[in-house]
Scaffold this motif. Structure first.
Motif, PDB file in Angstrom:
ATOM      1  N   LEU A   1       0.829  -1.208   0.000  1.00 38.08           N
ATOM      2  CA  LEU A   1       0.000   0.000   0.000  1.00 38.08           C
ATOM      3  C   LEU A   1       0.864   1.259   0.000  1.00 38.08           C
ATOM      4  O   LEU A   1       0.623   2.196  -0.773  1.00 38.08           O
ATOM      5  N   SER A   2       1.866   1.268   0.874  1.00 38.00           N
ATOM      6  CA  SER A   2       2.763   2.431   0.928  1.00 38.00           C
ATOM      7  C   SER A   2       3.523   2.602  -0.372  1.00 38.00           C
ATOM      8  O   SER A   2       3.700   3.728  -0.864  1.00 38.00           O
ATOM      9  N   PHE A   3       3.968   1.482  -0.918  1.00 42.06           N
ATOM     10  CA  PHE A   3       4.700   1.519  -2.188  1.00 42.06           C
ATOM     11  C   PHE A   3       3.842   2.123  -3.289  1.00 42.06           C
ATOM     12  O   PHE A   3       4.289   2.998  -4.045  1.00 42.06           O
ATOM     13  N   TYR A   4       2.614   1.654  -3.354  1.00 39.08           N
ATOM     14  CA  TYR A   4       1.666   2.150  -4.370  1.00 39.08           C
ATOM     15  C   TYR A   4       1.385   3.636  -4.167  1.00 39.08           C
ATOM     16  O   TYR A   4       1.376   4.425  -5.116  1.00 39.08           O
ATOM     17  N   GLN A   5       1.199   4.008  -2.914  1.00 37.03           N
ATOM     18  CA  GLN A   5       0.929   5.407  -2.585  1.00 37.03           C
ATOM     19  C   GLN A   5       2.116   6.301  -2.969  1.00 37.03           C
ATOM     20  O   GLN A   5       1.936   7.339  -3.607  1.00 37.03           O
ATOM     21  N   ASN A   6       3.304   5.871  -2.597  1.00 33.99           N
ATOM     22  CA  ASN A   6       4.495   6.661  -2.889  1.00 33.99           C
ATOM     23  C   ASN A   6       4.748   6.777  -4.383  1.00 33.99           C
ATOM     24  O   ASN A   6       5.094   7.847  -4.885  1.00 33.99           O
ATOM     25  N   ALA A   7       4.563   5.662  -5.095  1.00 33.05           N
ATOM     26  CA  ALA A   7       4.768   5.681  -6.541  1.00 33.05           C
ATOM     27  C   ALA A   7       3.801   6.663  -7.191  1.00 33.05           C
ATOM     28  O   ALA A   7       4.184   7.438  -8.076  1.00 33.05           O
ATOM     29  N   GLY A   8       2.547   6.629  -6.751  1.00 33.30           N
ATOM     30  CA  GLY A   8       1.544   7.546  -7.292  1.00 33.30           C
ATOM     31  C   GLY A   8       1.876   8.993  -6.987  1.00 33.30           C
ATOM     32  O   GLY A   8       1.834   9.852  -7.876  1.00 33.30           O
ATOM     33  N   ASN A   9       2.224   9.244  -5.743  1.00 36.52           N
ATOM     34  CA  ASN A   9       2.580  10.607  -5.348  1.00 36.52           C
ATOM     35  C   ASN A   9       3.733  11.145  -6.183  1.00 36.52           C
ATOM     36  O   ASN A   9       3.729  12.282  -6.644  1.00 36.52           O
ATOM     37  N   LYS A  10       4.721  10.277  -6.353  1.00 36.02           N
ATOM     38  CA  LYS A  10       5.920  10.700  -7.079  1.00 36.02           C
ATOM     39  C   LYS A  10       5.598  11.036  -8.528  1.00 36.02           C
ATOM     40  O   LYS A  10       5.961  12.099  -9.043  1.00 36.02           O
ATOM     41  N   LYS A  11       4.877  10.111  -9.179  1.00 40.51           N
ATOM     42  CA  LYS A  11       4.552  10.331 -10.581  1.00 40.51           C
ATOM     43  C   LYS A  11       3.632  11.536 -10.766  1.00 40.51           C
ATOM     44  O   LYS A  11       3.787  12.320 -11.703  1.00 40.51           O
ATOM     45  N   MET A  12       2.667  11.674  -9.864  1.00 39.80           N
ATOM     46  CA  MET A  12       1.772  12.829  -9.969  1.00 39.80           C
ATOM     47  C   MET A  12       2.527  14.117  -9.670  1.00 39.80           C
ATOM     48  O   MET A  12       2.278  15.154 -10.292  1.00 39.80           O
ATOM     49  N   GLY A  13       3.456  14.014  -8.735  1.00 33.75           N
ATOM     50  CA  GLY A  13       4.234  15.189  -8.363  1.00 33.75           C
ATOM     51  C   GLY A  13       5.022  15.750  -9.522  1.00 33.75           C
ATOM     52  O   GLY A  13       5.078  16.977  -9.704  1.00 33.75           O
ATOM     53  N   THR A  14       5.608  14.901 -10.337  1.00 30.03           N
ATOM     54  CA  THR A  14       6.391  15.381 -11.480  1.00 30.03           C
ATOM     55  C   THR A  14       5.503  16.083 -12.493  1.00 30.03           C
ATOM     56  O   THR A  14       5.959  16.950 -13.235  1.00 30.03           O
ATOM     57  N   GLU A  15       4.229  15.714 -12.525  1.00 31.72           N
ATOM     58  CA  GLU A  15       3.301  16.417 -13.419  1.00 31.72           C
ATOM     59  C   GLU A  15       2.928  17.769 -12.839  1.00 31.72           C
ATOM     60  O   GLU A  15       2.814  18.765 -13.557  1.00 31.72           O
ATOM     61  N   ILE A  16       2.738  17.768 -11.518  1.00 32.44           N
ATOM     62  CA  ILE A  16       2.266  18.992 -10.861  1.00 32.44           C
ATOM     63  C   ILE A  16       3.291  20.119 -10.936  1.00 32.44           C
ATOM     64  O   ILE A  16       2.946  21.288 -11.149  1.00 32.44           O
ATOM     65  N   VAL A  17       4.570  19.746 -10.778  1.00 32.56           N
ATOM     66  CA  VAL A  17       5.593  20.796 -10.743  1.00 32.56           C
ATOM     67  C   VAL A  17       5.709  21.524 -12.083  1.00 32.56           C
ATOM     68  O   VAL A  17       6.251  22.632 -12.142  1.00 32.56           O
ATOM     69  N   LYS A  18       5.183  20.914 -13.135  1.00 32.09           N
ATOM     70  CA  LYS A  18       5.243  21.567 -14.441  1.00 32.09           C
ATOM     71  C   LYS A  18       4.222  22.692 -14.558  1.00 32.09           C
ATOM     72  O   LYS A  18       4.293  23.500 -15.485  1.00 32.09           O
ATOM     73  N   THR A  19       3.264  22.709 -13.656  1.00 30.35           N
ATOM     74  CA  THR A  19       2.188  23.698 -13.754  1.00 30.35           C
ATOM     75  C   THR A  19       2.561  24.982 -13.029  1.00 30.35           C
ATOM     76  O   THR A  19       3.397  24.987 -12.129  1.00 30.35           O
ATOM     77  N   HIS A  20       1.877  26.061 -13.414  1.00 33.75           N
ATOM     78  CA  HIS A  20       2.253  27.358 -12.861  1.00 33.75           C
ATOM     79  C   HIS A  20       1.102  28.127 -12.230  1.00 33.75           C
ATOM     80  O   HIS A  20       1.263  29.259 -11.798  1.00 33.75           O
ATOM     81  N   ASN A  21      -0.079  27.508 -12.241  1.00 33.55           N
ATOM     82  CA  ASN A  21      -1.190  28.118 -11.502  1.00 33.55           C
ATOM     83  C   ASN A  21      -2.106  27.021 -10.987  1.00 33.55           C
ATOM     84  O   ASN A  21      -2.059  25.874 -11.451  1.00 33.55           O
ATOM     85  N   ALA A  22      -2.954  27.374 -10.020  1.00 33.46           N
ATOM     86  CA  ALA A  22      -3.791  26.382  -9.342  1.00 33.46           C
ATOM     87  C   ALA A  22      -4.722  25.664 -10.308  1.00 33.46           C
ATOM     88  O   ALA A  22      -4.963  24.457 -10.188  1.00 33.46           O
ATOM     89  N   SER A  23      -5.233  26.396 -11.255  1.00 33.83           N
ATOM     90  CA  SER A  23      -6.164  25.804 -12.216  1.00 33.83           C
ATOM     91  C   SER A  23      -5.492  24.688 -13.016  1.00 33.83           C
ATOM     92  O   SER A  23      -6.029  23.589 -13.163  1.00 33.83           O
ATOM     93  N   ASP A  24      -4.299  24.963 -13.523  1.00 36.01           N
ATOM     94  CA  ASP A  24      -3.547  23.950 -14.270  1.00 36.01           C
ATOM     95  C   ASP A  24      -3.153  22.780 -13.382  1.00 36.01           C
ATOM     96  O   ASP A  24      -3.157  21.623 -13.823  1.00 36.01           O
ATOM     97  N   THR A  25      -2.805  23.090 -12.142  1.00 38.38           N
ATOM     98  CA  THR A  25      -2.420  22.025 -11.219  1.00 38.38           C
ATOM     99  C   THR A  25      -3.563  21.031 -11.013  1.00 38.38           C
ATOM    100  O   THR A  25      -3.380  19.819 -11.116  1.00 38.38           O
ATOM    101  N   LEU A  26      -4.748  21.581 -10.744  1.00 37.77           N
ATOM    102  CA  LEU A  26      -5.907  20.714 -10.532  1.00 37.77           C
ATOM    103  C   LEU A  26      -6.238  19.927 -11.787  1.00 37.77           C
ATOM    104  O   LEU A  26      -6.551  18.729 -11.730  1.00 37.77           O
ATOM    105  N   GLN A  27      -6.152  20.599 -12.921  1.00 39.77           N
ATOM    106  CA  GLN A  27      -6.354  19.913 -14.192  1.00 39.77           C
ATOM    107  C   GLN A  27      -5.398  18.741 -14.349  1.00 39.77           C
ATOM    108  O   GLN A  27      -5.792  17.646 -14.737  1.00 39.77           O
ATOM    109  N   SER A  28      -4.135  18.987 -14.048  1.00 36.39           N
ATOM    110  CA  SER A  28      -3.137  17.936 -14.267  1.00 36.39           C
ATOM    111  C   SER A  28      -3.302  16.793 -13.269  1.00 36.39           C
ATOM    112  O   SER A  28      -2.986  15.640 -13.573  1.00 36.39           O
ATOM    113  N   ILE A  29      -3.805  17.108 -12.086  1.00 37.26           N
ATOM    114  CA  ILE A  29      -4.094  16.038 -11.116  1.00 37.26           C
ATOM    115  C   ILE A  29      -5.154  15.094 -11.672  1.00 37.26           C
ATOM    116  O   ILE A  29      -4.976  13.879 -11.702  1.00 37.26           O
TER     117      ILE A  29
END
Lengths: 193, 193
Positions: A59-87
């Motif tokens: 469970l932790s592994f799955y959670q961490n993997a998801g967080n990590k992969k989603m995180g790399t997408e999120i950092v590319k965004t520059h406003n809250a709207s884009d961040t939520l979209q990318s999530i």
DNA sequence: ATCTTATTGAAATGATCGTTTCAAAATTAA
DNA sequence: TTAATTTTGAAACGATCATTTCAATAAGAT
């Protein structure tokens, strides 16, 4: 000093995650784990303690993997709207690319075990708090940017989004139509504007 | 003519539903069913065929019971807006009154088995179609009454509501705060106005 | 090189799994 | 009352469950 672990822990957790995700906790047997990890039975017990023990690590592994992969997408965004979209885009992609339509391991586990196993329940509470905190932060930023409305507090919107994500993951188990899912996401996010 | 069934089928299905709901399909054993139904093992097999057989009947029983109870609430309403409110109010009540926080049997089963068992998958497809048809009808009426907007089609809104209900049922497993859940519902429905 | 300690492999543990068997009991039509 | 038919009860089926046992193996520390 003794002999040291020879197997690749990441690889083993990866394989274990796959089988648990596909068959669920109660549907997965220790023999299944032995088969897919190519580990000996006693090595699993020696390294993870029990079936529930390895599952908690999965469970932790799955959670961490998801967080990590989603995180790399999120950092590319520059406003809250884009961040939520990318999530939400990340979840959509995670649904689309899974041809087995297994849904989310964490959501599935929550429905299978949260009311029965205290350790699982604790994990789920922590997972929910983390998710909602993340979403609340994004919504709060969007409200500061005046791009999200303030009809509800960031916390209230965060719970709404958290619930919507769970709904999306459940819907994605049966509904394979990308356009419909994308439109569903669009509808969900409409509330914020 | 032969001896006839002596047990109360409704009562047996009621008891079987409870245990399946509490422990899930894979978590429930035939011994559990023998214990709670007070039926003999061979009577269960004689009357229901298999564990999956009785479970399929349990699913239908649960679905019909829900439909019936929700139906009696719906007929009291006189416009689409009230109807949709009462539908969500019914789910909220179903969540609040369950102190075990088991979630929805059908949603739980969907996540546990839909990707593994064709019979279950068929049931879930039928259940989804039925739910969405009902919701689409309500939304369509509301749009005719000009109380719901037409930014999306009734079908699109129906999928959104269906997804939101699944999210609500998942959220209700951990979140026990009635006010928060009621506010969540309010937020979900905001989209339509 | 030897001692120490942990990981392995293979087999076995008792319990429980879903399902079957079959004779006894029960019910109704004739 | 008897014949026909199905449900019952109790025991047993082989398979599989999660977990344990223990001797053999392997590797760092001295």
């Amino acid at each position: 000093m003794p002999k040291v672990e020879t197997f690749d822990r990441i690889d083993v957790l990866q394989k274990a995650t796959e089988i648990f995700h596909k068959k669920g906790y109660n549907g997965t047997s220790m023999q299944d784990l032995v088969d897919v990890t190519h580990l000996n039975r006693s090595s699993i017990y020696n390294s993870f303690g029990s079936k529930l023990g390895i599952f908690m690590q999965v469970l932790s592994f799955y959670q961490n993997a998801g967080n990590k992969k989603m995180g790399t997408e999120i950092v590319k965004t520059h406003n809250a709207s884009d961040t939520l979209q990318s999530i939400f885009e990340w979840y959509l992609n995670d649904i689309i690319k899974d041809e087995d339509r297994k849904g989310c391991l964490i959501v599935n586990c929550k429905s299978e075990m949260s009311n029965q196993e205290p350790l699982i329940n604790s994990f789920m509470v922590q997972n929910q708090e983390q998710m909602i905190a993340l979403l609340e932060d994004v919504v709060h930023n969007g409200q500061m940017e005046k791009v999200f409305n303030e009809k509800q507090t960031a916390g209230q919107y965060a719970l709404y989004l958290y619930s919507s994500i769970q709904g999306l993951r459940m819907t994605g188990i049966l509904n394979t139509n990308e356009n419909e899912l994308r439109n569903l996401i669009k509808t969900v996010l409409t509330v914020l504007y």
